[in-house]
Motif scaffolding. Sequence first.
Motif, short mmCIF file in Angstrom:
data_model
loop_
_atom_site.label_atom_id
_atom_site.label_comp_id
_atom_site.label_asym_id
_atom_site.label_seq_id
_atom_site.Cartn_x
_atom_site.Cartn_y
_atom_site.Cartn_z
N LEU A 64 25.43 89.52 60.65
CA LEU A 64 25.41 90.91 61.14
C LEU A 64 26.18 91.84 60.22
N GLU A 65 27.19 91.31 59.52
CA GLU A 65 27.99 92.16 58.62
C GLU A 65 27.52 92.05 57.17
N ASN A 66 26.38 91.42 56.94
CA ASN A 66 25.89 91.22 55.56
C ASN A 66 26.94 90.58 54.67
N CYS A 67 27.63 89.60 55.22
CA CYS A 67 28.69 88.89 54.49
C CYS A 67 28.33 87.40 54.38
N GLU A 68 29.02 86.71 53.49
CA GLU A 68 28.72 85.29 53.31
C GLU A 68 29.28 84.43 54.44
N SER A 69 30.42 84.84 54.97
CA SER A 69 31.11 83.96 55.89
C SER A 69 31.96 84.77 56.89
N ALA A 70 32.38 84.12 57.96
CA ALA A 70 33.20 84.83 58.97
C ALA A 70 34.10 83.84 59.70
N LEU A 71 35.08 84.38 60.42
CA LEU A 71 36.00 83.55 61.22
C LEU A 71 36.25 84.24 62.55
N LEU A 72 36.60 83.43 63.56
CA LEU A 72 36.87 83.98 64.89
C LEU A 72 38.34 83.77 65.24
N PHE A 73 38.91 84.74 65.93
CA PHE A 73 40.34 84.67 66.27
C PHE A 73 40.55 84.94 67.76
N ILE A 189 33.49 97.05 50.56
CA ILE A 189 34.74 96.70 51.26
C ILE A 189 34.81 95.17 51.37
N ASP A 190 36.00 94.61 51.12
CA ASP A 190 36.11 93.14 51.01
C ASP A 190 36.16 92.41 52.35
N ILE A 191 36.97 92.91 53.27
CA ILE A 191 37.15 92.18 54.54
C ILE A 191 36.88 93.13 55.71
N ILE A 192 36.03 92.68 56.62
CA ILE A 192 35.63 93.52 57.76
C ILE A 192 36.16 92.87 59.03
N ILE A 193 36.94 93.65 59.78
CA ILE A 193 37.59 93.11 60.97
C ILE A 193 37.05 93.75 62.24
N THR A 214 33.67 87.36 51.84
CA THR A 214 33.02 86.40 50.95
C THR A 214 33.51 84.99 51.29
N LYS A 215 32.75 83.99 50.80
CA LYS A 215 33.16 82.59 51.06
C LYS A 215 34.56 82.34 50.50
N SER A 216 34.82 82.87 49.29
CA SER A 216 36.11 82.52 48.67
C SER A 216 37.27 83.18 49.42
N ILE A 218 37.26 83.87 52.61
CA ILE A 218 37.37 83.15 53.89
C ILE A 218 38.10 81.82 53.68
N GLU A 219 37.83 81.15 52.57
CA GLU A 219 38.54 79.88 52.30
C GLU A 219 40.04 80.13 52.22
N LYS A 220 40.41 81.24 51.54
CA LYS A 220 41.86 81.56 51.42
C LYS A 220 42.44 81.86 52.81
N ILE A 221 41.70 82.63 53.60
CA ILE A 221 42.23 83.02 54.93
C ILE A 221 42.36 81.78 55.82
N VAL A 222 41.39 80.86 55.74
CA VAL A 222 41.48 79.64 56.55
C VAL A 222 42.72 78.85 56.18
N LYS A 223 42.96 78.73 54.87
CA LYS A 223 44.12 77.93 54.40
C LYS A 223 45.41 78.40 55.04
N SER A 224 45.60 79.75 55.13
CA SER A 224 46.82 80.26 55.77
C SER A 224 46.70 80.23 57.28
N SER A 225 45.51 80.56 57.79
CA SER A 225 45.39 80.79 59.24
C SER A 225 45.50 79.51 60.05
N ILE A 226 45.20 78.36 59.45
CA ILE A 226 45.40 77.12 60.21
C ILE A 226 46.90 76.92 60.51
N ASN A 227 47.74 77.57 59.71
CA ASN A 227 49.18 77.51 59.99
C ASN A 227 49.60 78.53 61.05
N TYR A 228 48.83 79.62 61.20
CA TYR A 228 49.19 80.66 62.18
C TYR A 228 48.71 80.28 63.58
#
Length: 381
Positions: A64-73, A189-193, A214-216, A218-228
């Motif tokens: 829906l955001e024309n992006c490669e990847s997404a995450l849910l919080f 715009i790089d990250i859409i919230i 982007t996938k890359s 999102i990979e960075k955000i996952v790496k930190s967010s699994i700690n949050y």
Amino acid sequence: MKKNTGVSTKCVHSGELKDIQYKGATSPLFPSTAYDFIDVDNDKYPRYFNTPNQLALSKKIADLENCESALLFSSGLAAIFSSMFSFIKSGDHVIFQSSIYGGTLNLVDKEFKKFNIEYTLIDSFDINNYEDAIKPNTKIIFIESPSNPLLKVIDLEAIGNISKKYNLISIIDNTFASPINQNPADFGIDIIIHSATKYLGGHSDILAGALASTKSNIEKIVKSSINYGGNLSEYTVWLLERSIKTLSLRVKKHNDNALAVSNFLLNHKKVKSVHYPGLESHPDHELSSRQMNGYGGMLSFELSNLDEAILFTRKIKLIKSAMSLGGVESTICSPTLTSHSKISKEERENLGIFDGLLRFSVGIEDPKDIINDLSQAFDEL
Ligand SMILES: Cc1ncc(COP(=O)(O)O)c(C=O)c1O
């Protein structure tokens, strides 16, 4: 989904899981917190953002955001926190548009100092001010458009270009627009919230957040967010998927109703001003038409003073007096008493937020009923 798939079809079908066992029509829910062990890098676990329902809904939001990847919080604020703190460290600097959600400002005001992170608030929509604020240690530009509560609009392409020029990460809170009305990735715009609590959930009964990139990234955000630890529970993921199936329908109705209501307000003698980007009289109407597919369900209007605004919120009958937004029901609130209550009257007035202002989240009821309710409340003033 094919690239040219329509947005309503994406809402219904993107990412959906197949019920292989019973051939049911909807995505099955997989609430497991334990899965067959393969190896430590491929373990499925909800906090790792990689369980079946999370991946399925993330795919829908990314599409829906024309992006490669997404995450849910677990909330919009968890998405905002996780996005920023995945890219900054002590000594870095972040630029913020000042007219963003109060909770984001609070996060910055209260938490950044603890981590020795600098920030600059830009009280303007003039792009030059953003470029002028960039320092050698700047890492992020954070914006929100349309803004709360005056529905001002910032040039997304210009922000995307500045971010690329200086190698910064641009982040937008796209909650007010929803992915139906605005796809900031198309403008660089790089990250859409999203606070998915609002339009994505749409029924004022889910607290959730999402981000797409982007996938890359999102990979960075996952790496930190699994700690949050801020992932969304599987049950709420499943409910949110169901809600988003009607997102396009709902948002189109919100858009139509908000335009009808703003035209009514524009012609009402007790209204001093109306702020809605869909009105030709709105200073950012042309820019909104360039970068938005619809003008949204949010508007604000000004009465004479705070007493009149309070009385108005007591006299409405169908419309609810409530702080949140983006639900199917119409809700109204006073920024002076809610989102902007923590700043002084003088600061509010400098931002153009006068005490008689009311912010209106126009619902999907029949527009004549919304207008009749407003009308009878005006008669009581
Ligand atoms: C524009 C905007 N962004 C972010 C948030 C935070 O979202 P949540 O309450 O889901 O954490 C809100 C909440 O009101 C909001 O209005």
